[in-house]
Design a protein around this motif. Sequence first.
Motif, PDB file in Angstrom:
ATOM      1  N   HIS A 152      67.141 -22.242  76.892  1.00  0.00           N
ATOM      2  CA  HIS A 152      67.234 -21.630  75.556  1.00  0.00           C
ATOM      3  C   HIS A 152      68.489 -22.124  74.832  1.00  0.00           C
ATOM      4  N   ALA A 153      69.614 -22.105  75.539  1.00  0.00           N
ATOM      5  CA  ALA A 153      70.901 -22.459  74.929  1.00  0.00           C
ATOM      6  C   ALA A 153      70.911 -23.915  74.468  1.00  0.00           C
ATOM      7  N   LEU A 154      70.440 -24.816  75.318  1.00  0.00           N
ATOM      8  CA  LEU A 154      70.436 -26.237  74.960  1.00  0.00           C
ATOM      9  C   LEU A 154      69.529 -26.500  73.756  1.00  0.00           C
ATOM     10  N   ALA A 155      68.397 -25.814  73.718  1.00  0.00           N
ATOM     11  CA  ALA A 155      67.471 -26.020  72.599  1.00  0.00           C
ATOM     12  C   ALA A 155      68.050 -25.479  71.301  1.00  0.00           C
ATOM     13  N   LEU A 156      68.685 -24.334  71.349  1.00  0.00           N
ATOM     14  CA  LEU A 156      69.324 -23.775  70.149  1.00  0.00           C
ATOM     15  C   LEU A 156      70.429 -24.699  69.650  1.00  0.00           C
ATOM     16  N   ALA A 157      71.223 -25.203  70.590  1.00  0.00           N
ATOM     17  CA  ALA A 157      72.313 -26.106  70.218  1.00  0.00           C
ATOM     18  C   ALA A 157      71.771 -27.398  69.616  1.00  0.00           C
ATOM     19  N   ALA A 158      70.712 -27.927  70.194  1.00  0.00           N
ATOM     20  CA  ALA A 158      70.128 -29.167  69.689  1.00  0.00           C
ATOM     21  C   ALA A 158      69.599 -29.010  68.274  1.00  0.00           C
TER      22      ALA A 158
END
Length: 304
Positions: free
Chosen positions: A23-29
């Motif tokens: 979730h975190a990586l996708a939000l950051a991306a």
Amino acid sequence: MSIRFDGKVAIVTGAGNGLGKSHALALAARGAKLVINDLGGSRDGTGASSAAAQAVVAEIEAMGGEAISHGANVAVFSEVEDMVQQTIDKWGRVDILINNAGILRDKTFSKMSLDDFKLVMDVHLMGSVNCSKAVWDIMKEQEYGRIVMTTSSSGLYGNFGQSNYGAAKMAVVGLMNTLGIEGAKNNIRVNSLAPTAATRMTEDLMPAEVLAMLVPEAVTAGALVLCHDDAPSRNILCAGAGGYATSAIFETEGVYLSPDQQTPEAVFANWDKISDSSEQSKMETGFNQSEKFLLKAQKYLQGQ
């Protein structure tokens, strides 16, 4: 339509591994600034380490994003308050909260200690309560908030050996329902995600060929919809292996029994009609049930 989170600040709990990390990586991306929360304990909640959270921060920074880590135990409100304060000090707002942190202590109910039951409730339920409470007034003041609870099919439908986990996961749905009502006027939308994914939680519960289909990224695709400006509210989104569905609690139309028939015997005798699902409906609030029953009684009194 492109889903973006530019300028948004998101807190994801349990983001050092598995679904939270995804979730975190996708939000950051997609432009969000991230708080990577992870106590760094094992699957049963023991131990602590900041290494996993810091590694996720490093990944986000390597892709050109912004992130900080915090090792708050979500079951301890003072630690959660500190995490939220550090977020405000850094970026001045909190737009998104994904309550993802969790542990497992599976045993049959007869063999489970009350300590194990309570600990799972504390992390899943009170962790979600603590984090939501810590950001609630901030979201109200800024007239914007997106909160995602993490529920489970184990809570919605039951699962052998998971009475503690199932109880906690159903409880967060009740929390969602009321927070969604209370937050509506301040543009705070609250939803629940029921995931099926290959993570530390499931790695020894399913065969390898099944786990290969249960990539966390498939669940994250649904999670990000619940974080978006145009997200619904008070919905349960189920996601796993590329499948997506919603789950909801429905109530049968039921029957009215006259005062002389309001007995256990009459209820039992009318069970088939009471449980007939052909005219079931979704209740928007708890009052809708009271309204339905009172209207039935009123019709009886009016001889209809």
